[in-house]
Motif scaffolding. Structure first.
Motif, PDB file in Angstrom:
ATOM      1  N   HIS A 140       0.847  -1.204   0.000  1.00  0.00           N
ATOM      2  CA  HIS A 140       0.000   0.000   0.000  1.00  0.00           C
ATOM      3  C   HIS A 140       0.881   1.253   0.000  1.00  0.00           C
ATOM      4  O   HIS A 140       1.841   1.351   0.769  1.00  0.00           O
ATOM      5  CB  HIS A 140      -0.928   0.004   1.210  1.00  0.00           C
ATOM      6  N   PRO A 141       0.584   2.234  -0.863  1.00  0.00           N
ATOM      7  CA  PRO A 141       1.447   3.425  -0.958  1.00  0.00           C
ATOM      8  C   PRO A 141       1.444   4.289   0.315  1.00  0.00           C
ATOM      9  O   PRO A 141       2.395   5.038   0.538  1.00  0.00           O
ATOM     10  CB  PRO A 141       0.868   4.201  -2.152  1.00  0.00           C
ATOM     11  N   ASP A 142       0.413   4.189   1.160  1.00  0.00           N
ATOM     12  CA  ASP A 142       0.352   4.999   2.376  1.00  0.00           C
ATOM     13  C   ASP A 142       0.779   4.235   3.632  1.00  0.00           C
ATOM     14  O   ASP A 142       0.548   4.694   4.743  1.00  0.00           O
ATOM     15  CB  ASP A 142      -1.072   5.536   2.570  1.00  0.00           C
ATOM     16  N   ARG A 143       1.388   3.064   3.445  1.00  0.00           N
ATOM     17  CA  ARG A 143       1.778   2.263   4.603  1.00  0.00           C
ATOM     18  C   ARG A 143       2.933   2.932   5.342  1.00  0.00           C
ATOM     19  O   ARG A 143       3.733   3.668   4.750  1.00  0.00           O
ATOM     20  CB  ARG A 143       2.184   0.858   4.178  1.00  0.00           C
ATOM     21  N   GLN A 144       2.985   2.665   6.627  1.00  0.00           N
ATOM     22  CA  GLN A 144       4.123   3.065   7.439  1.00  0.00           C
ATOM     23  C   GLN A 144       4.597   1.821   8.176  1.00  0.00           C
ATOM     24  O   GLN A 144       3.785   1.029   8.648  1.00  0.00           O
ATOM     25  CB  GLN A 144       3.734   4.161   8.429  1.00  0.00           C
ATOM     26  N   GLU A 145       5.896   1.672   8.251  1.00  0.00           N
ATOM     27  CA  GLU A 145       6.465   0.502   8.909  1.00  0.00           C
ATOM     28  C   GLU A 145       7.101   0.922  10.237  1.00  0.00           C
ATOM     29  O   GLU A 145       7.733   1.978  10.319  1.00  0.00           O
ATOM     30  CB  GLU A 145       7.498  -0.150   8.005  1.00  0.00           C
ATOM     31  N   PHE A 146       6.896   0.069  11.241  1.00  0.00           N
ATOM     32  CA  PHE A 146       7.387   0.350  12.585  1.00  0.00           C
ATOM     33  C   PHE A 146       8.060  -0.875  13.175  1.00  0.00           C
ATOM     34  O   PHE A 146       7.658  -1.999  12.896  1.00  0.00           O
ATOM     35  CB  PHE A 146       6.231   0.744  13.516  1.00  0.00           C
ATOM     36  N   ARG A 147       9.046  -0.632  14.009  1.00  0.00           N
ATOM     37  CA  ARG A 147       9.613  -1.681  14.847  1.00  0.00           C
ATOM     38  C   ARG A 147       9.150  -1.382  16.260  1.00  0.00           C
ATOM     39  O   ARG A 147       9.310  -0.261  16.747  1.00  0.00           O
ATOM     40  CB  ARG A 147      11.131  -1.706  14.804  1.00  0.00           C
ATOM     41  N   ILE A 148       8.589  -2.385  16.889  1.00  0.00           N
ATOM     42  CA  ILE A 148       8.110  -2.258  18.257  1.00  0.00           C
ATOM     43  C   ILE A 148       8.933  -3.189  19.131  1.00  0.00           C
ATOM     44  O   ILE A 148       9.079  -4.371  18.821  1.00  0.00           O
ATOM     45  CB  ILE A 148       6.619  -2.659  18.363  1.00  0.00           C
ATOM     46  N   ARG A 189      10.078   2.566  16.730  1.00  0.00           N
ATOM     47  CA  ARG A 189      10.883   3.288  15.747  1.00  0.00           C
ATOM     48  C   ARG A 189      10.189   3.176  14.389  1.00  0.00           C
ATOM     49  O   ARG A 189       9.839   2.091  13.960  1.00  0.00           O
ATOM     50  CB  ARG A 189      12.285   2.686  15.659  1.00  0.00           C
ATOM     51  N   SER A 190      10.038   4.290  13.719  1.00  0.00           N
ATOM     52  CA  SER A 190       9.470   4.319  12.374  1.00  0.00           C
ATOM     53  C   SER A 190      10.578   4.102  11.356  1.00  0.00           C
ATOM     54  O   SER A 190      11.677   4.643  11.498  1.00  0.00           O
ATOM     55  CB  SER A 190       8.801   5.675  12.126  1.00  0.00           C
ATOM     56  N   ARG A 191      10.261   3.330  10.338  1.00  0.00           N
ATOM     57  CA  ARG A 191      11.256   3.113   9.271  1.00  0.00           C
ATOM     58  C   ARG A 191      11.549   4.420   8.543  1.00  0.00           C
ATOM     59  O   ARG A 191      12.667   4.656   8.102  1.00  0.00           O
ATOM     60  CB  ARG A 191      10.749   2.056   8.294  1.00  0.00           C
ATOM     61  N   ASP A 192      10.532   5.287   8.419  1.00  0.00           N
ATOM     62  CA  ASP A 192      10.720   6.570   7.749  1.00  0.00           C
ATOM     63  C   ASP A 192      11.631   7.506   8.541  1.00  0.00           C
ATOM     64  O   ASP A 192      12.284   8.376   7.963  1.00  0.00           O
ATOM     65  CB  ASP A 192       9.373   7.265   7.523  1.00  0.00           C
ATOM     66  N   LEU A 193      11.649   7.374   9.857  1.00  0.00           N
ATOM     67  CA  LEU A 193      12.485   8.212  10.726  1.00  0.00           C
ATOM     68  C   LEU A 193      13.476   7.322  11.460  1.00  0.00           C
ATOM     69  O   LEU A 193      13.547   7.321  12.682  1.00  0.00           O
ATOM     70  CB  LEU A 193      11.618   8.969  11.737  1.00  0.00           C
TER      71      LEU A 193
END
Length: 188
Positions: free
Chosen positions: A132-140, A155-159
């Motif tokens: 999905h183009p609006d997905r955000q990935e996170f590590r918890i 932690r966000s993959r984007d940041l």
């Protein structure tokens, strides 16, 4: 939130430090990693057993305990039942010397409006969310102690920056409740 701002509860500070250390170590391995589970054991308990620790590790652990007596050691649990972390948690139980546990996992989030278009087939839904183009990935990374205290780091993959990791006690309450359940006796 700063770990030291947790106040005078040294066990909660020890948990927050352990979760932060796990998050940093997992981050060094990069993204797209499988979920992992850790037993949290007082480092002083590990040091009390004279066998099994190489001298360099023993010295490092002794220094950690000297600096902070409540220090916890995270022990990776390699063989877990079930294929998904959610399945594995239902089978876990811990010996007495394990005072807490933590998990590291990656998750994808999409806006609520994207969920209404998701396919009902589970395999197709996974593919849909993953691309999905609006997905955000996170590590918890979430951890709990037997007494109910919790700490999480996200932690966000984007940041992807160690200075941009969100940390607090109540970031993922459903996950921490599931982790706490691994310490519940079947009789309770």
């Amino acid at each position: 939130m700063d770990i030291e701002s947790l106040g005078v509860n040294p066990d909660h500070v020890a948990l927050a430090r352990a979760v932060s250390e796990i998050e940093l170590e997992v981050a060094q391995l990069g993204w797209d990693r499988p979920s992992t589970v850790y037993a949290l054991v007082p480092s002083s308990t590990i040091l009390a057993d004279p066998a099994g620790l190489p001298a360099a590790i023993r010295q490092d652990l002794e220094a950690q305990v000297q600096a902070f007596p409540n220090h916890l050691t995270a022990i990776l649990q390699e063989e877990l039942p079930g294929q998904r972390i959610e399945e594995s948690l239902g089978y876990l139980s811990w010996p007495e010397q394990v005072v807490g546990m933590a998990v590291s996992m990656e998750r994808v989030s999409v806006p609520p409006e994207a969920e209404k278009d998701a396919p009902s087939d589970p395999d197709a839904a996974i593919s849909y969310y993953a691309t999905h183009p609006d997905r955000q990935e996170f590590r918890i990374v979430a951890g709990v102690l037997r007494d109910g205290q919790s700490w999480s780091a996200i932690r966000s993959r984007d940041l992807d920056d160690p200075d941009k990791v969100a940390q607090a006690s109540d970031l993922v309450p459903d996950l921490t409740a599931a982790l706490l359940a691994t310490f519940t006796d079947e009789e309770e």
